[in-house]
Design an enzyme around this catalytic site. Structure first.
Site, short mmCIF file in Angstrom:
data_model
loop_
_atom_site.label_atom_id
_atom_site.label_comp_id
_atom_site.label_asym_id
_atom_site.label_seq_id
_atom_site.Cartn_x
_atom_site.Cartn_y
_atom_site.Cartn_z
N GLU A 50 0.85 -1.14 -0.01
CA GLU A 50 -0.08 0.03 0.14
C GLU A 50 0.85 1.39 -0.10
OE1 GLU A 50 -2.91 -0.24 3.04
OE2 GLU A 50 -3.58 -2.34 2.38
N GLU B 153 -5.20 -7.91 -0.41
CA GLU B 153 -6.07 -7.71 0.64
C GLU B 153 -7.32 -7.06 0.10
OE1 GLU B 153 -4.78 -4.98 3.97
OE2 GLU B 153 -2.84 -5.88 3.82
#
Length: 421
Positions: A236, A343
């Site tokens: 991320e 995710e």
């Protein structure tokens, strides 16, 4: 109906006439000729089945050319399975859950569906953090035990790393000094990436952390074999919430951070049971944007993305989410990589009326385009936030329906992924 019988009779007459002509032709042909008639198998050998490549060939595709046989087999088998199916994964599945933390093999996923997940997510947070006390040490032991147990039941381990800021966390090079850091930028607003690269003030600290990771990886042994791990460092990175995020380092610095992580673990610390994963969040709509901080094909085995926002309870954009997975999948296929939705999830306690998310949002995103993804991983459960339901939860029925979709593979249907087949 009359027309049906007349047409059928006519077809039969034509078929019999053709049959006579065919038999006469066969009779007058040479004895070595083959003769084919309707509904009669041809006596030619079937096409050869696809043959799996050998171990050296598969290793040549990987970031680590000396990867263990089981690690190479995992890569190849996940690639093959992704052509027709997707594996289901859950973070910390047997480490913690809704109302429990005994790590005795308990699983919220199994309690609802009757099966463990196929993929188990874990975190190097407890292993390579700067906080050292009995609780952290116990969590590290739980993570190790459950990773080995997952492998023994045929499952797949993937580790992320919520790495505490090594510049703000460490006062000196002593591992036990300085424990006030965090991985979130808001709690640890100190630029670090440049300082932990070679030549930086905290490069030695970073190498000590990687040594912790390596020692743990080498301790994952079952029946004399190293347990393969899909390692997903510095994820991320296109957001700003982590200290390695986009606002806190340049693209070149991020690439150097990723490359050093891989090369130091592989070449200096000789970790040979890792596949390396690259996963931004959802902040891209083109391949160019996706690859903005990509370190290069020689450093990556799996390309993925995290995406919660596009699959949110209110305002989910199935087409947009699926288009991003298509970008990832297409790149993986073009470059001989694995791909995954690394995710995602819907936090159920915060969305008590959204009880069909698994089939009506997640499954539709996964199936909306023709993608080849190795796995999808939902985030971890705990009492005050959970991403898979417990047995009495209103979403349990939908989650069970999701589990039984033929596209999904849970632990009970997972074939042997550690042998080249």
């Amino acid at each position: 109906m009359t027309h049906f019988f007349l047409n059928t009779a006519s077809l039969l007459m034509r078929f019999n006439f053709r049959k006579v002509i065919l038999l006469l032709t066969c009779f007058t042909s040479s004895l070595t000729s083959s003769c084919k008639q309707d509904n009669v198998p041809v006596t030619t050998p079937p096409p050869a089945e696809d043959v799996a490549p050998d171990l050296p060939t598969i290793r040549s595709w990987l970031t680590d050319k000396n990867a263990t046989a089981e690690t190479a087999a995992l890569f190849y088998n996940l690639q093959q399975l992704a052509k027709t199916n997707i594996l289901f994964g859950h973070q910390a599945d047997t480490e913690q859950g809704y109302g429990w933390g005994d790590a005795s093999g308990t699983s919220d996923v199994k309690a609802v569906t009757g099966a463990y997940p196929a993929v188990y997510g874990s975190d190097f947070l407890f292993i390579a953090s700067f906080q050292r006390n009995s609780w952290f040490d116990n969590q590290a032991q739980i993570t190790k035990a459950q990773a080995i147990a997952a492998y023994k039941r045929g499952g797949i381990n993937t580790f992320c790393w919520h790495y505490w800021n090594p510049v703000s966390s460490v006062v000196a090079t002593d591992w036990n000094e300085g424990v006030n850091g965090d991985f979130y930028w808001d709690n640890s607003p100190v630029p670090a990436v440049q300082q932990i690269l070679p030549g930086g003030t905290h490069h030695a600290v970073f190498k000590a952390s990687l040594k912790r990771v390596a020692d743990f990886a080498k301790s994952l042994i079952s029946d004399g074999k190293s347990v393969p791990v899909i390692f997903r460092p510095f994820h991320e990175f296109d957001g700003d919430w982590f200290w390695w995020g986009k606002a806190h380092c340049t693209a070149a610095e991020y690439k150097d951070l990723y490359r050093f992580t891989v090369t130091y673990l592989r070449d200096s610390l000789h970790v040979n049971n890792f596949l390396y994963a690259f996963s931004p969040d959802r902040n891209f709509t083109t391949e160019t944007q996706y690859l903005e901080r990509y370190p290069g094909d020689e450093y990556v085995d799996l390309v993925g993305c995290d995406n919660y926002w596009d699959l949110r309870a209110n305002g989910a954009d199935i087409i947009l989410a699926a288009s991003k997975l298509k970008i990832v999948s297409d790149y993986a296929k073009a470059k001989n990589k694995l791909a995954a939705l690394t995710e995602t999830g819907l936090e159920l306690k915060a969305n008590p009326t959204k009880n069909d998310w698994y089939t009506q949002t997640l499954l539709k995103v996964l199936k909306q385009q023709q993608v080849e993804l190795a796995y999808v991983l939902l985030w971890a459960n705990r009492t005050n936030a959970y991403f898979t339901p417990y047995p009495a939860h209103p979403a349990a029925a939908d989650f069970t329906k999701f589990k039984h979709d033929p596209y999904l593979i849970f632990g009970d249907k997972l074939p042997d992924v550690y042998t080249i087949r």
